[in-house]
Design a protein around this motif. Structure first.
Motif, short mmCIF file in Angstrom:
data_model
loop_
_atom_site.label_atom_id
_atom_site.label_comp_id
_atom_site.label_asym_id
_atom_site.label_seq_id
_atom_site.Cartn_x
_atom_site.Cartn_y
_atom_site.Cartn_z
N PHE A 61 40.63 -34.04 19.77
CA PHE A 61 39.70 -34.75 20.53
C PHE A 61 39.32 -35.98 19.77
O PHE A 61 39.41 -36.11 18.62
N PRO A 62 38.97 -37.09 20.46
CA PRO A 62 38.64 -38.41 19.69
C PRO A 62 37.39 -37.99 18.74
O PRO A 62 36.45 -37.22 18.84
N LYS A 63 37.54 -38.59 17.38
CA LYS A 63 36.42 -38.29 16.34
C LYS A 63 35.06 -38.74 16.53
O LYS A 63 34.16 -38.01 15.98
N ASN A 64 35.18 -39.54 17.64
CA ASN A 64 33.53 -39.99 17.74
C ASN A 64 33.02 -39.13 18.90
O ASN A 64 31.80 -39.49 19.03
N ASN A 65 33.48 -38.20 19.26
CA ASN A 65 32.95 -37.14 20.27
C ASN A 65 32.36 -35.96 19.35
O ASN A 65 31.60 -35.04 20.09
N TYR A 66 32.67 -36.00 18.27
CA TYR A 66 31.92 -34.67 17.37
C TYR A 66 31.89 -35.11 15.75
O TYR A 66 32.47 -36.21 15.24
N LYS A 67 30.88 -34.38 15.23
CA LYS A 67 30.85 -34.41 13.73
C LYS A 67 30.41 -33.12 13.18
O LYS A 67 29.80 -32.29 13.95
N LEU A 68 30.94 -33.04 11.96
CA LEU A 68 30.69 -31.69 11.58
C LEU A 68 29.83 -31.96 10.06
O LEU A 68 30.19 -32.87 9.22
N TYR A 69 29.10 -30.87 9.83
CA TYR A 69 28.13 -30.86 8.52
C TYR A 69 28.28 -29.67 7.91
O TYR A 69 28.30 -28.48 8.37
N LEU A 70 28.45 -29.83 6.45
CA LEU A 70 28.40 -28.57 5.60
C LEU A 70 26.76 -28.60 5.24
O LEU A 70 26.37 -29.22 4.61
N HIS A 71 26.37 -27.23 5.75
CA HIS A 71 24.88 -27.26 5.37
C HIS A 71 24.31 -25.78 5.61
O HIS A 71 24.90 -25.07 6.58
N ASP A 72 23.58 -25.29 4.84
CA ASP A 72 22.80 -24.10 5.02
C ASP A 72 21.83 -24.17 6.12
O ASP A 72 20.70 -24.78 5.83
N ALA A 73 21.88 -23.47 7.11
CA ALA A 73 20.72 -23.40 8.19
C ALA A 73 19.66 -22.90 7.85
O ALA A 73 18.25 -23.19 8.55
N GLU A 74 19.57 -22.29 6.62
CA GLU A 74 18.16 -21.88 6.12
C GLU A 74 17.47 -22.78 5.36
O GLU A 74 16.36 -22.49 4.77
N LYS A 75 17.83 -24.18 4.95
CA LYS A 75 17.27 -25.19 4.62
C LYS A 75 17.12 -26.31 5.50
O LYS A 75 17.47 -26.43 6.75
N LYS A 76 16.51 -27.15 5.02
CA LYS A 76 15.90 -28.31 6.05
C LYS A 76 17.22 -28.81 6.64
O LYS A 76 18.08 -29.15 5.75
N PHE A 77 17.40 -29.12 8.09
CA PHE A 77 18.42 -29.57 8.44
C PHE A 77 18.63 -31.19 8.43
O PHE A 77 17.49 -31.72 8.14
N PRO A 78 19.97 -31.68 7.95
CA PRO A 78 19.84 -33.07 7.61
C PRO A 78 19.82 -34.07 8.84
O PRO A 78 20.70 -34.86 9.15
N PHE A 79 18.88 -33.84 9.83
CA PHE A 79 18.75 -34.63 11.03
C PHE A 79 17.21 -34.83 11.21
O PHE A 79 16.40 -34.30 10.87
N LYS A 80 16.81 -36.04 11.91
CA LYS A 80 15.87 -36.46 12.31
C LYS A 80 14.87 -35.56 13.35
O LYS A 80 15.77 -35.00 13.95
N ASN A 81 13.60 -35.67 13.39
CA ASN A 81 13.07 -34.83 14.32
C ASN A 81 13.35 -35.35 16.01
O ASN A 81 13.94 -36.53 15.99
N SER A 82 13.47 -34.43 16.73
CA SER A 82 13.88 -34.61 18.09
C SER A 82 14.97 -35.41 18.28
O SER A 82 15.06 -36.50 18.95
N SER A 83 16.19 -35.16 17.53
CA SER A 83 17.47 -35.81 17.56
C SER A 83 18.51 -35.21 18.86
O SER A 83 19.20 -35.73 19.15
N PHE A 84 18.11 -33.94 19.28
CA PHE A 84 19.17 -32.97 20.18
C PHE A 84 18.62 -32.66 21.33
O PHE A 84 17.41 -32.28 21.49
#
Length: 184
Positions: A61-84
């Protein structure tokens, strides 16, 4: 898996102007299912190995259709409030502190956004695979991590409300897990 996937497909309302977050995306199987139905799909997982599998799975798939993050779900997510617009967490809450993860899911959801998640059900016909002996069997014979979260419907309803979510559907799958659709 087939039943869970079929129910998930029925619960989703994809729109190509919306952004989906898959918390605990693993090998990217759900991202692949929805990548062409959303503006963008974002995957987050604690495992580099699983993220590499997801990267390989999504490479067509085109790279601009997705993004992957290495992150522990039990820690604060690396996203702003109300992003999704939509957050998925399928098969993750079995192994985490659900309230902690769901509060972060709620934080990154837009108002009226939808979350769909699964969590192990109590009671279950698989009670023998839960608890000390069951977790030993899961680890030694099946190579699976121990289950952290097992919940009955009453406690699940309380948890959903404590996380600032409004339940839309709570359904039992195979008497082993709950699948929940809720709104912020």
């Amino acid at each position: 898996l087939c039943t869970r996937t079929n129910i998930l497909m029925q619960l989703m309302q994809p729109e190509n102007n919306k952004i989906l977050l898959d918390v605990g995306c693993g090998s990217g199987i759900h991202m692949e299912m929805f990548i062409d139905k959303f503006k963008k799909v974002i995957g987050m997982d604690i495992s580099k190995v699983m993220l590499n599998e997801a990267k390989n799975r999504l490479s067509k798939f085109p790279k601009n259709n997705y993004k992957l993050y290495l992150h522990d779900a039990e820690k604060k997510f690396p996203f702003k409030n109300s992003s999704f617009d939509i957050v998925l967490s399928i098969g993750l809450l079995d192994y985490t502190k659900p309230k902690q993860v769901l509060l972060e899911c709620q934080r990154v959801l837009k108002n009226n956004g939808i979350i769909i998640f699964t969590i192990p059900k109590s009671p279950s016909i698989f009670f023998f695979l839960r608890g000390k002996i069951g977790n030993f069997i899961r680890k030694k014979m099946l190579g699976l991590p121990p289950l952290e979260s097992i919940i009955n419907k009453k406690r699940l309803c309380i948890l959903i409300k404590e996380c600032g979510l409004e339940p839309m559907l709570i359904k039992s799958i195979w008497t082993t897990m709950w699948i929940v659709k809720a709104r912020k």
